[in-house]
Write an enzyme that holds these catalytic residues in place. Structure first.
Site, mmCIF file in Angstrom:
data_model
loop_
_atom_site.group_PDB
_atom_site.id
_atom_site.type_symbol
_atom_site.label_atom_id
_atom_site.label_comp_id
_atom_site.label_asym_id
_atom_site.label_seq_id
_atom_site.Cartn_x
_atom_site.Cartn_y
_atom_site.Cartn_z
ATOM 1 C CG HIS A 23 -1.942 -1.005 1.315
ATOM 2 N ND1 HIS A 23 -2.148 -1.752 2.453
ATOM 3 C CD2 HIS A 23 -2.849 -1.443 0.414
ATOM 4 C CE1 HIS A 23 -3.151 -2.587 2.250
ATOM 5 N NE2 HIS A 23 -3.582 -2.442 1.006
ATOM 6 C CE LYS A 47 -11.097 -6.879 1.207
ATOM 7 N NZ LYS A 47 -10.042 -5.925 0.867
ATOM 8 N NE ARG A 96 -2.480 -8.097 -4.277
ATOM 9 C CZ ARG A 96 -3.314 -8.252 -3.282
ATOM 10 N NH1 ARG A 96 -2.911 -8.037 -2.058
ATOM 11 N NH2 ARG A 96 -4.542 -8.638 -3.467
ATOM 12 C CB SER A 134 -4.513 -6.385 4.276
ATOM 13 O OG SER A 134 -3.926 -5.158 3.960
#
Length: 172
Positions: A23, A47, A96, A134
């Protein structure tokens, strides 16, 4: 500033639970592309956050304190509504790999349908940081694995403290 003299504002949204080195790479690089970069800290209903919104905002404020032109704002609304409220012309997204791109491509199409005036810009994560997520950082920490290669030392300590609070102890 743009050729017209308008301030170019970008929004980098995310849950940042916790903020990772990946990040931070996107934030540092993205801040160079706009005059002002708003880090939009939100909660994704799909999440399960380890940290509250207030805690994640505080973490992000601390981690970005030395980066010029960056501010941190919490939000709980549609991204495009938040971006418009901030006066943003750009949404910044970190990618990514192919899986991220497929999801982001679909999301960008939906966002464009909501507000075609706001562009989405993709930044590829630095090759050395691409595996960091994360979700994986939290999972490693919960199983007592080391996370110092993926987050700053301060974040690692906060994750360790939270893991200890919820019942698992280990070296993060």
């Amino acid at each position: 500033m743009s050729a017209t003299g308008a301030v170019r504002i970008g929004v980098y949204p995310g849950t940042f639970d916790p903020v990772t080195l990946g990040h931070m790479d996107i934030i540092r690089r993205g801040a160079k592309l706009v005059d002002r970069l708003v880090i939009g800290v939100t909660t994704n209903a799909s999440k399960s956050p380890m940290f509250s919104s207030a805690e994640r905002i505080a973490m992000m404020e601390r981690e970005t304190a030395g980066i010029a032109g960056v501010s941190v704002v919490g939000f709980d609304s549609l991204l495009m509504d938040f971006a418009a409220e901030q006066g943003a012309s750009t949404i910044l997204r970190g990618v990514r790999g192919v899986t991220d791109f497929e999801y982001e491509y679909q999301l960008t199409g939906m966002n464009r349908a909501i507000n075609p005036l706001i562009e989405t810009v993709f930044l590829m994560a630095d090759v050395s940081l691409q595996p960091i997520a994360s979700r994986l950082v939290k999972e490693i920490a919960l199983y007592c694995g080391p996370i110092v290669r993926f987050v700053t030392p301060t974040i690692a300590a906060e994750v360790a403290a939270r893991v200890a609070q919820i019942g698992r102890k280990g070296s993060v």
